[in-house]
Design an enzyme around this catalytic site. Structure first.
Site, PDB file in Angstrom:
ATOM      1  N   THR A 203      33.260  44.989  44.143  1.00  0.00           N
ATOM      2  CA  THR A 203      32.911  45.697  42.926  1.00  0.00           C
ATOM      3  C   THR A 203      31.620  46.452  43.187  1.00  0.00           C
ATOM      4  O   THR A 203      30.820  46.029  44.004  1.00  0.00           O
ATOM      5  CB  THR A 203      32.688  44.688  41.785  1.00  0.00           C
ATOM      6  N   ARG A 231      47.390  43.751  37.938  1.00  0.00           N
ATOM      7  CA  ARG A 231      46.335  42.766  37.720  1.00  0.00           C
ATOM      8  C   ARG A 231      45.039  43.477  37.372  1.00  0.00           C
ATOM      9  O   ARG A 231      44.653  44.444  37.997  1.00  0.00           O
ATOM     10  CB  ARG A 231      46.126  41.912  38.976  1.00  0.00           C
ATOM     11  N   VAL A 232      44.353  42.994  36.365  1.00  0.00           N
ATOM     12  CA  VAL A 232      43.053  43.540  35.968  1.00  0.00           C
ATOM     13  C   VAL A 232      42.029  42.416  36.053  1.00  0.00           C
ATOM     14  O   VAL A 232      42.250  41.317  35.537  1.00  0.00           O
ATOM     15  CB  VAL A 232      43.091  44.110  34.538  1.00  0.00           C
ATOM     16  N   GLY A 233      40.918  42.691  36.712  1.00  0.00           N
ATOM     17  CA  GLY A 233      39.847  41.710  36.827  1.00  0.00           C
ATOM     18  C   GLY A 233      38.781  41.906  35.772  1.00  0.00           C
ATOM     19  O   GLY A 233      39.007  42.508  34.715  1.00  0.00           O
ATOM     20  N   ASP A 234      37.582  41.431  36.073  1.00  0.00           N
ATOM     21  CA  ASP A 234      36.506  41.459  35.075  1.00  0.00           C
ATOM     22  C   ASP A 234      35.818  42.809  34.968  1.00  0.00           C
ATOM     23  O   ASP A 234      35.170  43.090  33.955  1.00  0.00           O
ATOM     24  CB  ASP A 234      35.464  40.385  35.403  1.00  0.00           C
ATOM     25  N   THR A 254      29.733  40.953  39.841  1.00  0.00           N
ATOM     26  CA  THR A 254      30.615  41.086  40.998  1.00  0.00           C
ATOM     27  C   THR A 254      30.996  39.697  41.481  1.00  0.00           C
ATOM     28  O   THR A 254      30.126  38.852  41.705  1.00  0.00           O
ATOM     29  CB  THR A 254      29.955  41.882  42.148  1.00  0.00           C
ATOM     30  N   GLY A 255      32.284  39.455  41.625  1.00  0.00           N
ATOM     31  CA  GLY A 255      32.690  38.124  42.075  1.00  0.00           C
ATOM     32  C   GLY A 255      34.129  37.823  41.743  1.00  0.00           C
ATOM     33  O   GLY A 255      34.954  38.720  41.588  1.00  0.00           O
ATOM     34  N   THR A 256      34.416  36.544  41.598  1.00  0.00           N
ATOM     35  CA  THR A 256      35.765  36.066  41.309  1.00  0.00           C
ATOM     36  C   THR A 256      36.110  36.458  39.879  1.00  0.00           C
ATOM     37  O   THR A 256      35.764  35.762  38.924  1.00  0.00           O
ATOM     38  CB  THR A 256      35.839  34.539  41.478  1.00  0.00           C
ATOM     39  N   GLY A 257      36.816  37.552  39.723  1.00  0.00           N
ATOM     40  CA  GLY A 257      36.977  38.180  38.421  1.00  0.00           C
ATOM     41  C   GLY A 257      37.534  37.283  37.346  1.00  0.00           C
ATOM     42  O   GLY A 257      37.077  37.304  36.200  1.00  0.00           O
TER      43      GLY A 257
END
Length: 337
Positions: A203, A231-234, A254-257
């Site tokens: 990110t 798929r949509v993350g954070d 930024t990270g594990t969404g």
């Protein structure tokens, strides 16, 4: 895993000077695989981009303009997983997400699952400016972009050979989805990136405070290598991957969404500050170290509060990051201090 944070040392009067911070993802370091030249290249790009945002603030520009331009430049740089150089889905496509928020008004704009918009952050900004809605996705987002004169490109624009090879290794190894800077199991010998490109959290983002004390945040991403299409993350989710309020703080994550979404990580920092009276450093430490890690959430965030304090905390081995206060030399880093 230990916690690391960068704090800008400055007097109270110094902290009120405009400031910008950026990130380009977080993850595990593969020092044995990196080259000095590749590290120099990353640091040079971080410095160039944060300096561009700093210049906007120095000329009296708004925090919103500074974070927009910084993220646009990060999207244009193929070293980072946003825009040009975005990772591939399992289906071999690109899907981009972005969000931006104005701390002065709480206005926000976001888009997700787009694959023809050259600079997703610019379209998110346009959503903020002209739409009564906050988020568009997929074909609707692309139609909005075309209607409002955003630059559209073909899928080949986002292609880089390194990202394509990354997808093929993920499919061959049957590892499932891979975040963009973490672990060295597949490619320590195949890449000289300072943070392993197979799993790093790819990110990008920026936060800023301008001369009027207004805050803003923006986040953009190409997603995760080998993820399922759709798929949509954070990153485009307000309160998870991006949040800004003049009452408290501007955050880009930024990270594990999925974990950042489940914990509403960015807004949680603001809530801890507003309702529990925690300082910026205390609030980010609690979220990044105490709330994300137990759920398997690895990564970090960049943050600037209403007083101009800056922190860049992460619980992973490293994070591409930098900050620049107007009048000071930029500071850029990859690894723990």
């Amino acid at each position: 895993m230990s916690f690391s944070t960068d704090n800008s040392a400055a007097s109270v009067s110094d902290k009120k000077r405009p400031v910008i911070a950026i990130h380009g993802g977080a993850g595990a370091i593969t020092r044995a695989a990196m080259s000095a030249e590749k590290e120099r290249l990353y640091l040079a790009e971080l410095e160039r981009i944060v300096t561009s945002g700093q210049a906007i603030l120095a000329s009296g520009g708004s925090a919103l303009d500074a974070v927009t331009e910084a993220v646009r430049l990060l999207e244009e740089c193929p070293l980072f997983n946003a825009g040009k150089g975005a990772v591939f889905t399992h289906q071999g496509t690109h899907e981009l997400d972005a969000c931006i928020m104005d701390g002065r008004t709480l206005d926000a704009g976001a888009i997700s699952c787009v694959n023809h918009i050259r600079n997703p952050v610019l379209t998110a900004r346009k959503v903020l400016e002209v739409s009564p809605h906050v988020m568009f996705t997929g074909a609707g987002a692309e139609a909005f972009a075309r209607e409002h004169g955003q630059e559209m490109v073909g899928p080949d624009y986002f292609f880089t050979q390194e990202r394509y090879d990354q997808l093929q290794r993920a499919i061959a190894a049957d590892t499932g989805v891979m975040l963009d800077h973490d672990g060295a199991s597949l490619s320590a010998s195949a890449s000289d990136d300072p943070l392993d490109p197979e799993h790093k959290f790819g990110t990008v983002g920026a936060v800023a405070m301008d001369v009027l004390g207004n805050l803003a945040a923006a986040t953009s991403t190409g997603g995760m290598t080998n993820k399922q299409a759709g798929r949509v993350g954070d990153s485009p989710i307000i309160g998870a991957g991006c949040y800004a309020s003049n009452n408290t703080v501007a955050i880009s994550s930024t990270g594990t969404g999925e974990v950042f979404m489940r914990t509403v990580a960015a807004y949680d920092v603001a809530a801890l500050m507003e309702y529990a009276g925690l300082s910026l450093e205390e609030a980010t430490r609690k979220v990044v170290q105490e709330k994300l890690l137990p759920l398997g959430g690895s990564g970090g965030m960049i943050a600037v509060d209403k007083f101009g304090n800056v922190v860049l905390p992460f619980n992973s081995e490293g994070m591409y990051r930098g900050f620049a206060r107007v009048g000071d030399a930029p500071v850029v880093s990859i690894y723990r201090s």
